[in-house]
Design an enzyme around this catalytic site. Structure first.
Site, short mmCIF file in Angstrom:
data_model
loop_
_atom_site.label_atom_id
_atom_site.label_comp_id
_atom_site.label_asym_id
_atom_site.label_seq_id
_atom_site.Cartn_x
_atom_site.Cartn_y
_atom_site.Cartn_z
N HIS A 8 73.80 58.54 89.59
CA HIS A 8 72.84 57.83 90.77
C HIS A 8 73.21 56.87 91.32
O HIS A 8 74.10 55.75 91.14
CB HIS A 8 71.34 57.88 90.20
N HIS A 91 72.84 49.25 92.75
CA HIS A 91 73.94 49.38 91.83
C HIS A 91 74.47 50.88 92.00
O HIS A 91 73.65 51.70 92.65
CB HIS A 91 73.51 49.36 90.47
N GLU A 140 76.18 50.32 86.33
CA GLU A 140 75.48 51.01 85.19
C GLU A 140 76.34 52.14 84.76
O GLU A 140 76.69 53.12 85.24
CB GLU A 140 74.09 51.46 85.87
CO CO Z 1 70.03 52.98 87.75
#
Ligand code: CO
Length: 148
Positions: A8, A91, A140
């Site tokens: 994502h 992110h 991440e």
């Molecule tokens: Co995230």
């Protein structure tokens, strides 16, 4: 590190309802999950699914957008929104098969891992890596959810 799928892209927003409406009404998203609170992280999140590369023929979905709204006074997102009042890309999250192995490998390369692996929004372990060590991108790393 063994690079897995782009799970994502995190997008911070000052207003979750408006962000959801944008992806639904302007971008044409048809699969928008129920928003939920993550009090330990100081965020409310909502996942928006994008179609898979094959246009959904396989029945699977592609990369998600993770909408992030601050939750509480101490939310780490407040600082981001101070710099970016209308919200923006926050992110990117890549999957890996083994989160602990990825942490050891990245740290061996001098990358600053921010905290210990913890349960993320998908229920699997995640950690963040400092953007200054990652070409300017807050990154991440997330362990791929086990199927079934
Ligand atoms: Co995230």
């Amino acid at each position: 590190m063994k690079l897995g799928p782009l799970n994502h892209i995190g997008v911070a927003t000052p207003n979750m309802d408006e962000a959801i409406a944008f992806y639904r009404d302007i971008m044409g998203a048809t699969k928008i999950h129920e928003p939920f609170d993550m009090p330990a992280q100081g965020v409310k999140v909502c996942f928006v699914d994008t179609p898979a590369q094959d246009g959904g023929a396989s029945g699977s979905w592609g990369t998600q957008i993770e909408l992030i709204e601050p939750l509480g006074e101490d939310s780490p997102i407040h600082g981001f929104l101070k710099t970016n009042p209308k919200g923006g890309q926050h992110h990117m999250c890549f999957e890996v098969p083994d989160i602990h192995k990825a942490k050891v490998e990245l740290e061996a390369l001098g990358k600053r891992v921010l905290g210990e692996p913890r349960i993320g929004a998908h229920g699997t372990l995640i950690f963040f890596v400092h953007p200054k060590d990652m070409g300017g991108v807050l990154t991440e790393i997330m362990e791929t959810p086990k199927k079934g």
